[in-house]
Scaffold this active site. Structure first.
Site, short mmCIF file in Angstrom:
data_model
loop_
_atom_site.label_atom_id
_atom_site.label_comp_id
_atom_site.label_asym_id
_atom_site.label_seq_id
_atom_site.Cartn_x
_atom_site.Cartn_y
_atom_site.Cartn_z
N HIS A 28 37.17 52.29 45.49
CA HIS A 28 38.04 51.13 45.30
C HIS A 28 38.11 50.74 43.83
O HIS A 28 37.41 51.28 42.97
CB HIS A 28 37.56 49.95 46.15
N CYS A 83 29.17 51.82 46.95
CA CYS A 83 30.58 52.20 46.85
C CYS A 83 30.89 52.79 45.47
O CYS A 83 30.12 52.66 44.53
CB CYS A 83 31.48 51.00 47.10
#
Length: 408
Positions: free
Chosen positions: A224, A240
């Site tokens: 992301h 992440c």
């Protein structure tokens, strides 16, 4: 070797280092291993920077892309600004420039940009993430007969204790302008710290997911964007993978659900270009269960090492170990016998950094590194139809206590 780096920086600044050969003379290197004699860096033509992210593999078997570059700083430059401008992560610049102050490098200081990369040992298709190098490589499909194309971006990865996993995955969903549903544990944590969070963070500048999200079939893990781009290239997440906003925007437009994602941990990478063999070395991750010696043993046992004669040449093996211990993150020519050979072939480029009013302060970066990572849990997808008939997707996170599912 630290004292040699400091001396090298002095020689570069004063213009006394006229390339690898002069410094090798100082070190007494054999004439046969000298690099080309080039003018001092300060006298070389200032060129335009190479492409930040897009490269074409021009020859079969080519495993190295890009070129190393040097840029001369202005008084207000920082490593954070230089990194983003030239397609790098903060830690990459730190590793390549030991002894240079990342926040006050000074006026007219040469900063080495490690913008040459050895491709990871993995199939050249889909997304390949090398967590040791904190770098993503994307190999889009090309038509038959067309050369292989690779796009590469710096990434932020999981901090110690919340490491980004390795293995194979697939992209299973995409989301634009996601909502972030703040886990109860995170709300409690921030409330105790006197910095309360809402239960839902809507799309916008306060959303830690940024504007674009690629969801993997590894539960809880995402690729992301971020609302704190200066953290790209560091270990700051809960597992992440973070990209600069401009990088995730392009990647998001190209990558479709079903795309393969391979996550590897390769701190040492052998590559070849124009008949020369190079080693790119990164510091082994602090929580890596494989030692530096074991990673090197894998390199020495590989087919390229055999073809290059490393297994039969004790001097080259020793030099390979030296490059590995230096961990500058730059492909260095093994046969040169000198970790400074990069200065003989480096490209001096124009400083294209523009003043950024939103540039982080040192205090903001320290806060980012010291603060606990944001937690996320099992991700679900909610798709509804917006007024234009398109799909509007939210990524939802619920609280849990299983660390393998907590992410940011």
């Amino acid at each position: 070797m630290t004292h040699l780096r400091v001396l090298t920086q002095f020689l570069l600044v004063t213009g006394l280092l006229s390339g690898c050969a002069t410094f090798q003379d100082f070190m007494g290197a054999p004439p046969a291993e000298r690099g080309p004699v080039l003018p001092p860096l300060a006298e070389r033509e200032e060129l335009e920077p190479i492409s930040r992210n897009y490269f074409v593999l021009e020859a079969a078997g080519q495993t190295i892309i890009g070129e190393p570059q040097i840029v001369y700083t202005r008084d207000n430059d920082t490593f954070s600004g230089l990194a983003r401008e030239y397609g790098l992560g903060y830690d990459e610049l730190i590793a390549a420039n030991p002894g240079v102050d990342p926040w006050l490098p000074g006026e007219n200081v040469p900063v080495l940009l490690p913008t040459q990369y050895v491709l990871p040992e993995a199939p050249h298709r889909g997304i390949v993430l090398n967590i040791a190098a904190k770098r993503l490589f994307y190999f889009p499909e090309v038509a038959d007969g067309e050369p292989t194309v690779v796009m590469t971006y710096p990434i932020g990865i999981g901090r110690v204790g919340w490491e980004t996993p390795t293995g194979e995955a697939k992209v299973v969903a995409k989301a634009t302008d996601p909502h972030w549903y703040v886990p109860w544990s995170v709300q409690q944590e921030h409330r105790k710290a006197g910095n309360p969070l809402p239960s839902i963070v809507p799309p916008g500048p306060e959303n830690p997911l940024g504007r674009h999200v690629l969801q993997l079939n590894m539960p809880g893990y995402l690729i992301h964007g971020t609302n704190k781009p200066w953290g790209v290239g560091m270990r700051v997440s809960h597992g992440c993978v973070r990209l600069y906003p401009e990088n995730i925007e392009l990647l998001y437009s190209l990558v479709m659900p079903g795309e393969t994602v391979r996550l590897v941990n390769q701190p040492y990478l052998l590559g070849q270009r124009d008949g020369q063999v190079y080693l790119e070395a990164h510091a082994v991750l602090e929580d890596d269960t494989v030692s530096a010696e074991q990673h090197l043993a894998t390199i020495f046992a590989g087919e390229m090492a055999t073809d290059a004669g490393l297994v039969d040449d004790e001097g080259q093996r020793d030099h390979t170990r030296t490059i590995a211990s230096e961990a500058l993150g730059i492909p260095l020519r093994i046969t040169a016998g000198d970790t400074l050979e990069v200065y003989a072939r480096v490209r001096v480029v124009r400083n294209t950094v523009k003043t950024d009013p939103d540039a982080p302060t040192l205090a903001e970066v320290r806060e980012l590194l010291d603060a606990p990572p944001l937690s996320m849990d099992t991700l679900t997808e909610e798709t509804s139809t917006d007024g234009s008939g398109g799909a509007a997707t939210n990524v939802q996170a619920m609280d849990a206590t299983n660390p393998s599912n907590l992410d940011d």
